[in-house]
Design an enzyme around this catalytic site. Structure first.
Site, PDB file in Angstrom:
ATOM      1  N   HIS A 109      37.931  39.163  45.413  1.00  0.00           N
ATOM      2  CA  HIS A 109      38.419  40.389  46.053  1.00  0.00           C
ATOM      3  C   HIS A 109      37.414  40.898  47.073  1.00  0.00           C
ATOM      4  O   HIS A 109      36.242  40.518  47.066  1.00  0.00           O
ATOM      5  CB  HIS A 109      38.739  41.473  45.013  1.00  0.00           C
ATOM      6  CG  HIS A 109      37.557  42.259  44.559  1.00  0.00           C
ATOM      7  ND1 HIS A 109      37.552  43.629  44.535  1.00  0.00           N
ATOM      8  CD2 HIS A 109      36.340  41.887  44.123  1.00  0.00           C
ATOM      9  CE1 HIS A 109      36.382  44.061  44.093  1.00  0.00           C
ATOM     10  NE2 HIS A 109      35.636  43.021  43.838  1.00  0.00           N
ATOM     11  N   CYS A 136      31.501  45.609  47.141  1.00  0.00           N
ATOM     12  CA  CYS A 136      31.320  45.335  45.718  1.00  0.00           C
ATOM     13  C   CYS A 136      30.124  44.409  45.522  1.00  0.00           C
ATOM     14  O   CYS A 136      29.841  43.561  46.374  1.00  0.00           O
ATOM     15  CB  CYS A 136      32.584  44.666  45.150  1.00  0.00           C
ATOM     16  SG  CYS A 136      32.493  44.292  43.389  1.00  0.00           S
ATOM     17  N   GLN A 163      40.638  48.326  36.470  1.00  0.00           N
ATOM     18  CA  GLN A 163      41.401  49.545  36.696  1.00  0.00           C
ATOM     19  C   GLN A 163      42.874  49.174  36.848  1.00  0.00           C
ATOM     20  O   GLN A 163      43.214  48.138  37.403  1.00  0.00           O
ATOM     21  CB  GLN A 163      40.889  50.256  37.946  1.00  0.00           C
ATOM     22  CG  GLN A 163      39.469  50.789  37.770  1.00  0.00           C
ATOM     23  CD  GLN A 163      38.919  51.394  39.039  1.00  0.00           C
ATOM     24  OE1 GLN A 163      39.616  52.117  39.761  1.00  0.00           O
ATOM     25  NE2 GLN A 163      37.662  51.107  39.335  1.00  0.00           N
ATOM     26  N   SER A 202      37.737  53.101  42.827  1.00  0.00           N
ATOM     27  CA  SER A 202      36.569  52.470  43.441  1.00  0.00           C
ATOM     28  C   SER A 202      36.696  52.312  44.945  1.00  0.00           C
ATOM     29  O   SER A 202      35.703  52.140  45.639  1.00  0.00           O
ATOM     30  CB  SER A 202      36.327  51.095  42.826  1.00  0.00           C
ATOM     31  OG  SER A 202      36.078  51.222  41.443  1.00  0.00           O
ATOM     32  N   HIS A 230      41.159  47.594  47.808  1.00  0.00           N
ATOM     33  CA  HIS A 230      40.893  46.187  47.500  1.00  0.00           C
ATOM     34  C   HIS A 230      41.876  45.261  48.197  1.00  0.00           C
ATOM     35  O   HIS A 230      43.054  45.590  48.351  1.00  0.00           O
ATOM     36  CB  HIS A 230      41.050  45.909  45.993  1.00  0.00           C
ATOM     37  CG  HIS A 230      40.247  46.795  45.121  1.00  0.00           C
ATOM     38  ND1 HIS A 230      39.057  46.409  44.562  1.00  0.00           N
ATOM     39  CD2 HIS A 230      40.475  48.059  44.671  1.00  0.00           C
ATOM     40  CE1 HIS A 230      38.575  47.390  43.817  1.00  0.00           C
ATOM     41  NE2 HIS A 230      39.434  48.404  43.870  1.00  0.00           N
TER      42      HIS A 230
END
Length: 179
Positions: free
Chosen positions: A68, A129, A147, A170, A173
């Protein structure tokens, strides 16, 4: 090293004898099996019956593996990363960035292996990330580990498919399912 050495002091002494204060080795020491130590041991290496360590592609039933790219924004849970100390972009800007990136990745018509490589390079360059260091590879995981919006999107993908922009706490994505 912390703790107490119960046995094997001779092994430790021989290993230390091959080292230098700078951390460079001066030779090779072979440890074959319980306290068999030497530079030129003969015979087969020790064997055991334990299962091999789980590797990044050996997902079990019920697990999946994705790569990701995460783009954080100023409203996300932790608006900082190794790529950018203070994240200032908006949700819309982060989403647009990943939409444009996705378009460039899918328009190339690459086969699975090449797309995996190109996606990994894009993750190293664009992701906020920590997994960016591993080409965005999150390894194998099951439901309940990510999540909810990320998990739902990931498990809805077929192997080789890429998601659209997915929003979580976060950030935004882009998910590529590899197993």
């Amino acid at each position: 090293v912390f703790g107490e050495l119960i046995e094997g002091q001779s092994v430790l002494n021989e290993l230390e004898a091959e080292g230098t204060p700078s951390g460079k080795t001066t030779g090779k020491v072979t440890v074959r099996d319980c306290n068999q130590v030497g530079r030129d041991l003969k015979g087969p290496a020790a064997s055991h019956e334990s299962a091999p360590a789980k590797r990044m592609g050996d997902c079990a039933e019920g697990e999946m593996r994705v790569m990701h790219i995460l783009r954080k924004h100023k409203e996300c849970r932790k608006p900082s990363s190794a790529r950018e100390k203070v994240i200032t972009c908006t949700v819309a800007e982060a989403t647009r960035h990943l939409q444009v990136l996705r378009e460039s990745l899918v328009q190339g018509g690459l086969d699975f292996d090449r797309l995996m490589g190109v996606f990994g390079e894009a993750a190293k360059k664009h992701s906020d990330c920590g997994s960016a260091k591993k080409s965005g590879d999150l390894g194998c995981f099951t439901r309940g580990r990510m999540q909810k919006p990320f998990e739902d999107a990931a498990f809805a993908l077929a192997v080789g498919e890429m998601s659209t922009a997915i929003e979580t706490e976060s950030g935004i994505h882009l998910i590529f399912r590899v197993q």
